[in-house]
Design a protein around this motif. Structure first.
Motif, PDB file in Angstrom:
ATOM      1  N   CYS B  56       0.822  -1.201   0.000  1.00 36.69           N
ATOM      2  CA  CYS B  56       0.000   0.000   0.000  1.00 36.69           C
ATOM      3  C   CYS B  56       0.856   1.251   0.000  1.00 36.69           C
ATOM      4  O   CYS B  56       1.749   1.405   0.846  1.00 36.69           O
ATOM      5  N   VAL B  57       0.599   2.173  -0.938  1.00 37.49           N
ATOM      6  CA  VAL B  57       1.362   3.414  -0.996  1.00 37.49           C
ATOM      7  C   VAL B  57       0.585   4.596  -0.449  1.00 37.49           C
ATOM      8  O   VAL B  57       1.026   5.729  -0.560  1.00 37.49           O
ATOM      9  N   GLY B  58      -0.566   4.370   0.148  1.00 37.92           N
ATOM     10  CA  GLY B  58      -1.301   5.470   0.769  1.00 37.92           C
ATOM     11  C   GLY B  58      -1.816   6.484  -0.228  1.00 37.92           C
ATOM     12  O   GLY B  58      -1.896   7.669   0.073  1.00 37.92           O
ATOM     13  N   CYS B  59      -2.209   6.023  -1.429  1.00 31.53           N
ATOM     14  CA  CYS B  59      -2.673   6.969  -2.454  1.00 31.53           C
ATOM     15  C   CYS B  59      -4.120   7.360  -2.272  1.00 31.53           C
ATOM     16  O   CYS B  59      -4.574   8.321  -2.871  1.00 31.53           O
ATOM     17  N   GLU B  60      -4.881   6.594  -1.458  1.00 27.26           N
ATOM     18  CA  GLU B  60      -6.291   6.876  -1.149  1.00 27.26           C
ATOM     19  C   GLU B  60      -7.228   6.696  -2.337  1.00 27.26           C
ATOM     20  O   GLU B  60      -8.364   7.146  -2.276  1.00 27.26           O
ATOM     21  N   LEU B  61      -6.778   6.046  -3.410  1.00 26.92           N
ATOM     22  CA  LEU B  61      -7.694   5.834  -4.544  1.00 26.92           C
ATOM     23  C   LEU B  61      -8.860   4.948  -4.138  1.00 26.92           C
ATOM     24  O   LEU B  61      -9.982   5.131  -4.608  1.00 26.92           O
ATOM     25  N   CYS B  62      -8.597   3.982  -3.232  1.00 25.39           N
ATOM     26  CA  CYS B  62      -9.679   3.102  -2.789  1.00 25.39           C
ATOM     27  C   CYS B  62     -10.736   3.907  -2.035  1.00 25.39           C
ATOM     28  O   CYS B  62     -11.933   3.695  -2.210  1.00 25.39           O
ATOM     29  N   ARG B  83      10.874   2.663   7.087  1.00 27.45           N
ATOM     30  CA  ARG B  83      10.352   2.428   5.738  1.00 27.45           C
ATOM     31  C   ARG B  83       9.346   1.288   5.805  1.00 27.45           C
ATOM     32  O   ARG B  83       9.677   0.194   6.242  1.00 27.45           O
ATOM     33  N   TYR B  84       8.115   1.580   5.373  1.00 27.20           N
ATOM     34  CA  TYR B  84       7.075   0.554   5.421  1.00 27.20           C
ATOM     35  C   TYR B  84       6.736   0.004   4.054  1.00 27.20           C
ATOM     36  O   TYR B  84       6.158  -1.066   3.947  1.00 27.20           O
ATOM     37  N   SER B  85       7.064   0.775   3.002  1.00 22.86           N
ATOM     38  CA  SER B  85       6.759   0.305   1.657  1.00 22.86           C
ATOM     39  C   SER B  85       7.869   0.797   0.746  1.00 22.86           C
ATOM     40  O   SER B  85       8.521   1.780   1.066  1.00 22.86           O
ATOM     41  N   PRO B  86       8.112   0.124  -0.372  1.00 23.37           N
ATOM     42  CA  PRO B  86       9.106   0.662  -1.301  1.00 23.37           C
ATOM     43  C   PRO B  86       8.570   1.952  -1.895  1.00 23.37           C
ATOM     44  O   PRO B  86       7.376   2.084  -2.119  1.00 23.37           O
ATOM     45  N   GLY B  87       9.418   2.920  -2.102  1.00 27.86           N
ATOM     46  CA  GLY B  87       8.897   4.159  -2.695  1.00 27.86           C
ATOM     47  C   GLY B  87       8.776   5.254  -1.665  1.00 27.86           C
ATOM     48  O   GLY B  87       9.314   5.185  -0.567  1.00 27.86           O
ATOM     49  N   GLU B  88       8.024   6.318  -2.001  1.00 24.90           N
ATOM     50  CA  GLU B  88       8.023   7.505  -1.166  1.00 24.90           C
ATOM     51  C   GLU B  88       7.030   7.430  -0.016  1.00 24.90           C
ATOM     52  O   GLU B  88       7.302   7.942   1.052  1.00 24.90           O
ATOM     53  N   ARG B  89       5.832   6.885  -0.272  1.00 24.39           N
ATOM     54  CA  ARG B  89       4.798   6.973   0.754  1.00 24.39           C
ATOM     55  C   ARG B  89       4.206   5.615   1.075  1.00 24.39           C
ATOM     56  O   ARG B  89       4.314   4.662   0.312  1.00 24.39           O
ATOM     57  N   TYR B  90       3.556   5.552   2.277  1.00 25.21           N
ATOM     58  CA  TYR B  90       2.887   4.318   2.696  1.00 25.21           C
ATOM     59  C   TYR B  90       1.572   4.709   3.341  1.00 25.21           C
ATOM     60  O   TYR B  90       1.330   5.882   3.613  1.00 25.21           O
TER      61      TYR B  90
END
Lengths: 183, 171
Positions: B56-62, B83-90
């Motif tokens: 989950c990247v925390g994009c809130e699309l769901c 770090r909880y996810s690869p990439g910038e946000r979680y």
């Protein structure tokens, strides 16, 4: 209520509670309050594939005076709310309520002015059942969970203590946002 | 009509008697649980990468896709130490209110990383409203073999692109 309420607390009362709880849970007569789509799943739960008669619930009484369990199945509109309360009041103690489906439990996807946002605004609910509509297996699962509750209901002095404990617990529960570690 | 009319009630009872020995269609639910269809819409699950980091990247699309407004998401930044996810946000906060969720699956269709999927679990009934708001811990997939619970550094590659290029069978 009856003689069983007046028994002194102790071993005899706890045995009576177990026996009476077993008798009560094996013959719960539903007063089906089928309002909307969940009523279709309720009807099919009474059908041959998932048989409610296995639980002693085949006699769904249309008359609330003879019913034990009110299964509120479907959306409750503002117009229907006083009717629901009247039917609930006409049921004799002991009585239980299952809010079947998301609309009965919390208003579901209808977050508007026409639908009551959860039947617990009108009647006290024992089991909330999510789903839109819940599968017959989910309804049977909720009825089995209600049976556990019924089996463990207490009498007399024990009941007064149980009510006090439940109330204290309910008053102490914080909303999710205040529960600190909620993620 | 005729001499053997008195046999008719016997025939009727014969039908009843025969039905007593027919195979019944009833599925004895709590004792016998038939499996649901493979893509059944059940309880949600937040998936992980093979090293344990969350997808989950925390994009809130769901949350935006949900027609019943049942999902609450708060995204947060990954730092190098946490770090909880690869990439910038979680997804720091992730809650699904099962008393609003209509199990439609639009959130699964909206998720860009396939972090959100649906399991076949349907036994969700409970006795209070609060207990049916599932938080992130309750929704996260369990740790499989070889997985370590986050926060930890990226193990399967240098950047998140390496994770996304792992392919359907490896990630």
């Amino acid at each position: 209520m009856g003689l069983e309420e007046k028994l002194p607390s102790g071993f005899l009362l706890s045995t009576v509670e177990q026996v009476a709880g077993w008798a009560r849970k094996n013959s719960v007569w539903p007063a089906t309050f089928g309002l909307a789509c969940c009523a279709i799943e309720l009807m099919s739960t009474g059908g041959p594939k998932h048989d409610l008669a296995r639980f002693g619930m085949e006699r769904a009484s249309a008359s609330p005076r003879q019913a034990d369990l009110m299964i509120v199945a479907g959306r409750l509109s503002q117009k229907m709310a006083p009717v629901l309360r009247q039917i609930y009041d006409q049921m004799a103690e002991p009585k239980w309520v299952i809010a079947m489906g998301v609309c009965a439990s919390s208003g579901g996807m209808f977050n508007n002015y026409a639908i009551v946002q959860g039947v617990d605004h009108v009647v006290p609910v024992d089991i909330y059942l999510p789903g839109c509509p819940p599968r017959p297996e989910m309804l049977i699962d909720s009825i089995v969970k209600l049976h556990d509750k019924i089996q463990n209901m207490k009498f007399g002095a024990h009941r007064a203590k149980q009510i006090d404990e439940l109330e204290l617990q309910a008053l102490r529960t914080l909303p999710l946002i205040d529960q600190g570690t909620a993620k | 009509m005729g001499l053997t009319d008195w046999l008719n009630p016997v025939k009727g009872f014969g039908v009843t008697f025969h039905t007593m020995f027919k195979k019944v269609e009833t599925v004895n639910y709590p004792e016998e649980k038939r499996p649901t269809a493979p893509r059944f819409h059940g309880r949600h699950q937040l998936n992980r990468w093979p090293d344990g980091l969350e997808k989950c990247v925390g994009c809130e699309l769901c949350a935006w896709a949900c027609p019943a407004d049942a999902i609450y998401v708060e995204g947060a930044d990954n730092t190098e130490t946490e770090r909880y996810s690869p990439g910038e946000r979680y997804g720091r906060t992730y809650q699904i209110n099962y008393l609003r969720c209509i199990l439609c699956g639009l959130c699964i269709e909206a998720c860009p990383t396939r972090a959100l999927t649906m399991t076949n679990e349907y036994e969700l009934a409970d006795s209070t409203r609060e207990s049916l708001i599932y938080t992130k811990e309750m929704l996260l997939a369990p740790l499989g073999p070889g997985m370590e619970a986050p926060p930890h550094a990226m193990r399967l590659g240098e950047t998140e692109e390496d994770y996304y290029r792992l392919g359907r069978n490896n990630g």
